[in-house]
Enzyme design. Structure first.
Site, PDB file in Angstrom:
ATOM      1  N   LYS A   1       1.292  -0.772   0.132  1.00  0.00           N
ATOM      2  CA  LYS A   1      -0.417   0.152  -0.197  1.00  0.00           C
ATOM      3  C   LYS A   1       1.060   1.152   0.241  1.00  0.00           C
ATOM      4  O   LYS A   1       2.289   0.420   0.549  1.00  0.00           O
ATOM      5  CB  LYS A   1      -1.367   0.421   1.024  1.00  0.00           C
ATOM      6  CG  LYS A   1      -1.606   0.933   0.491  1.00  0.00           C
ATOM      7  CD  LYS A   1      -3.130   0.271   0.539  1.00  0.00           C
ATOM      8  CE  LYS A   1      -4.354   0.807   0.220  1.00  0.00           C
ATOM      9  NZ  LYS A   1      -5.536   0.008  -0.091  1.00  0.00           N
TER      10      LYS A   1
HETATM   11  P1  NAD Z   1     -12.643   7.776  -3.072  1.00  0.00           P
HETATM   12  O1  NAD Z   1     -11.757   9.129  -2.624  1.00  0.00           O
HETATM   13  O2  NAD Z   1     -13.171   7.265  -4.579  1.00  0.00           O
HETATM   14  O3  NAD Z   1     -14.143   8.132  -2.348  1.00  0.00           O
HETATM   15  C1  NAD Z   1     -14.211   7.897  -0.662  1.00  0.00           C
HETATM   16  C2  NAD Z   1     -15.743   9.179  -0.344  1.00  0.00           C
HETATM   17  O4  NAD Z   1     -15.573   8.880   0.808  1.00  0.00           O
HETATM   18  C3  NAD Z   1     -15.737  10.664  -1.086  1.00  0.00           C
HETATM   19  O5  NAD Z   1     -17.150  10.327  -1.669  1.00  0.00           O
HETATM   20  C4  NAD Z   1     -15.977  11.024   0.394  1.00  0.00           C
HETATM   21  O6  NAD Z   1     -16.829  12.331   0.327  1.00  0.00           O
HETATM   22  C5  NAD Z   1     -16.099  10.003   1.006  1.00  0.00           C
HETATM   23  N1  NAD Z   1     -15.677  10.156   2.791  1.00  0.00           N
HETATM   24  C6  NAD Z   1     -14.997  10.695   3.448  1.00  0.00           C
HETATM   25  N2  NAD Z   1     -14.468  10.770   4.618  1.00  0.00           N
HETATM   26  C7  NAD Z   1     -16.293  10.115   4.658  1.00  0.00           C
HETATM   27  C8  NAD Z   1     -17.281  10.805   5.972  1.00  0.00           C
HETATM   28  N3  NAD Z   1     -16.328  10.719   7.197  1.00  0.00           N
HETATM   29  N4  NAD Z   1     -18.203  10.310   5.781  1.00  0.00           N
HETATM   30  C9  NAD Z   1     -19.260  10.256   5.031  1.00  0.00           C
HETATM   31  N5  NAD Z   1     -18.290   9.985   3.114  1.00  0.00           N
HETATM   32  C10 NAD Z   1     -16.906  10.599   2.883  1.00  0.00           C
HETATM   33  O7  NAD Z   1     -12.206   6.436  -2.630  1.00  0.00           O
HETATM   34  P2  NAD Z   1     -12.886   5.121  -2.815  1.00  0.00           P
HETATM   35  O8  NAD Z   1     -11.986   4.583  -3.457  1.00  0.00           O
HETATM   36  O9  NAD Z   1     -14.155   4.866  -2.843  1.00  0.00           O
HETATM   37  O10 NAD Z   1     -12.790   4.182  -1.219  1.00  0.00           O
HETATM   38  C11 NAD Z   1     -13.147   4.354  -0.556  1.00  0.00           C
HETATM   39  C12 NAD Z   1     -12.784   3.122   0.477  1.00  0.00           C
HETATM   40  O11 NAD Z   1     -12.750   2.095  -0.462  1.00  0.00           O
HETATM   41  C13 NAD Z   1     -11.710   2.941   1.648  1.00  0.00           C
HETATM   42  O12 NAD Z   1     -11.124   2.591   2.290  1.00  0.00           O
HETATM   43  C14 NAD Z   1     -10.418   2.247  -0.056  1.00  0.00           C
HETATM   44  O13 NAD Z   1      -9.276   1.687   0.430  1.00  0.00           O
HETATM   45  C15 NAD Z   1     -11.260   1.070  -0.026  1.00  0.00           C
HETATM   46  N6  NAD Z   1     -11.220   0.188  -1.033  1.00  0.00           N
HETATM   47  C16 NAD Z   1     -11.300   1.119  -2.624  1.00  0.00           C
HETATM   48  C17 NAD Z   1     -11.062   0.306  -4.119  1.00  0.00           C
HETATM   49  C18 NAD Z   1     -10.938   1.124  -5.189  1.00  0.00           C
HETATM   50  O14 NAD Z   1     -10.918   0.152  -6.159  1.00  0.00           O
HETATM   51  N7  NAD Z   1     -11.034   1.996  -4.965  1.00  0.00           N
HETATM   52  C19 NAD Z   1     -10.784  -1.383  -3.724  1.00  0.00           C
HETATM   53  C20 NAD Z   1     -10.554  -1.796  -2.116  1.00  0.00           C
HETATM   54  C21 NAD Z   1     -11.044  -1.434  -0.869  1.00  0.00           C
END
Ligand code: NAD
Length: 424
Positions: free
Chosen positions: A114
């Site tokens: 990561k």
């Molecule tokens: P992103 O940056 O695209 O989206 C994050 C979202 O969360 C945004 O809408 C933001 O406004 C919102 N947010 C942040 N803090 C918040 C809070 N306190 N309350 C409510 N909403 C809040 O990120 P992402 O890629 O969608 O990742 C989200 C989660 O999923 C992370 O934990 C990431 O590690 C995990 N994840 C992502 C992927 C991927 O393919 N992108 C894969 C596996 C896991």
């Protein structure tokens, strides 16, 4: 009007404490020795880099970035890059460890890694973000590569970030290296179906979990926290499955509709305004209410530690499908289990992204691309198989889904260690 939400605080433990506690539990169930535990608990490599950034106004700011490779016994490191103001080394270590288990659980031939840069991307121009990405990439370049460690998007990064990373790495090598990152735009070797893959996988297993607890997904209700790459797609795929999405939130606030939000209209609103706040097809609610809404399913898809000892008892859903990594703390896990809430753990629920990343890497290495239907079919098949395997292991051994999934993954990594032996 809801106030801007800071990160909900997990007061009881850090995210690294949670990751380590999960490993310790699995080691206990599997009866592995303390030396094996010690090897699996420590990252194999980690680097902390300074990123001097020339801002658009000519001033220079120095940022901090990290890349942690937790384990590469089963193949190259694999894991996202996060741009967030709260990134620190311990968070990256925890996320890298979860990537090791996720890749092993889904049986993709990768270890876990990561990366992250401590920066709030909202405060920087596109040109500044490009300079941050390129400098970060060149600082970690000795560690990454298609056979070493393959980054992907995470919170605060996207396919454009991956295109800049791929370009920077390729310029350093003197030729184009498509397989160095995944989650790239289709035009530079990205895979069909990668953009929605994490969400597609979350929904595939969430639907299975609903059926498992006796709820018909058609007409079931859900709430989604976070409306980024994972949350937004989850809401869309849930709606396609006939699940009514009653509430969603992002970092700015939340909206609710008692009969279900029109997800397509909500997506159009977010495209136009950048936030779910102000969506005319729902009423504003406090952000935290999304987690305690009266729904069948919640999908936390934002950040870690949002369901903690302080609010776990108020969760009313029957199923929590972890779109985010680490959204439920160790203490909250116990409360939810005692209340009969089924938690589908992150290393299973959100593994669709790494599965299609693997497909993208395979395609890039072979320069041969598959159709969206092929990608989707193979993704769903792997997710459902993993769900069935974890459910069977949990049932046979009387474990939670999280502990069952972690045990299965840890055992696979341990087997790789065992057969490779200890060098020298
Ligand atoms: P992103 O940056 O695209 O989206 C994050 C979202 O969360 C945004 O809408 C933001 O406004 C919102 N947010 C942040 N803090 C918040 C809070 N306190 N309350 C409510 N909403 C809040 O990120 P992402 O890629 O969608 O990742 C989200 C989660 O999923 C992370 O934990 C990431 O590690 C995990 N994840 C992502 C992927 C991927 O393919 N992108 C894969 C596996 C896991």
């Amino acid at each position: 009007m809801t106030a801007t939400l800071e990160r909900p605080v997990s007061t009881e433990t850090s995210v690294l404490d949670d990751a380590r506690a999960q490993l310790a539990q699995a080691v206990g169930v599997l009866g592995l020795s303390p030396d094996v535990h010690a090897m699996l608990a420590e990252p194999r490599r980690e680097v902390s880099v300074s990123i001097p950034l020339r801002r658009d106004d000519g001033s220079v700011e120095v940022l901090r970035g990290y890349r942690v490779q937790h384990n590469y016994s089963r193949g190259p490191g694999k894991g996202g890059v996060r741009f967030d103001a709260r990134v620190d080394l311990d968070e990256v270590r925890a996320l890298a460890m979860w990537m090791t288990w996720k890749c092993a659980l889904l049986d993709v031939p990768y270890g876990g890694a990561k990366g992250g840069v401590r920066v709030d991307p909202r405060g920087y121009s596109t040109a500044e973000l490009e300079r941050i990405t390129r400098r970060y990439t060149s600082e970690i370049a000795p560690l990454i590569g298609p056979n070493q460690d393959i980054p992907a998007p995470d919170v605060g990064t996207d396919e454009q970030t991956m295109a800049w990373m791929m370009d920077t790495y390729s310029v350093g090598r003197g030729h184009t290296v498509l397989g160095v990152v995944t989650g790239k735009p289709i035009s530079v070797g990205g895979s069909q179906g990668r953009a929605g893959s994490t969400s597609r996988g979350v929904v595939a297993v969430a639907v299975e979990a609903l059926r498992h607890v006796g709820i018909d997904p058609e007409g079931a209700t859900a709430a989604v926290q976070g409306f980024g790459k994972v949350g937004r797609g989850a809401a869309r795929f849930l709606a396609r499955e006939g699940v009514r999405v009653l509430a969603v939130s992002d970092v700015n606030g939340a909206v609710h509709h008692p009969d279900g939000l029109d997800v397509e209209a909500l997506e159009a609103h977010v495209d136009a305004t950048g936030s779910v706040v102000g969506f005319p097809g729902g009423t504003p609610v406090e952000s935290d209410e999304v987690l305690t809404a009266d729904v069948d399913l919640i999908v936390p898809a934002a950040v870690e530690g949002v369901i903690h000892a302080g609010n776990a008892a108020r969760v009313r859903a029957r199923v929590v499908a972890e779109g985010a990594n680490g959204p439920v703390t160790t203490a909250a896990d116990e409360v939810l289990a005692a209340n009969g809430v089924l938690v589908v753990p992150d290393i299973l629920a959100n593994a669709g992204g790494v599965v299609v990343s693997y497909f993208e890497w395979v395609q890039a290495n072979q320069s041969y691309w598959w159709s969206e239907a092929e990608v989707d079919e193979r993704l769903v098949e792997r997710m459902i198989r993993a769900w069935n395997d974890v459910l069977a292991y949990a049932t046979d051994n009387q474990l939670s889904l999280r502990l069952a999934a972690t045990c299965m993954a840890v055992e696979r990594v341990y087997r790789a260690h065992e057969v490779r032996g200890l060098y020298p």
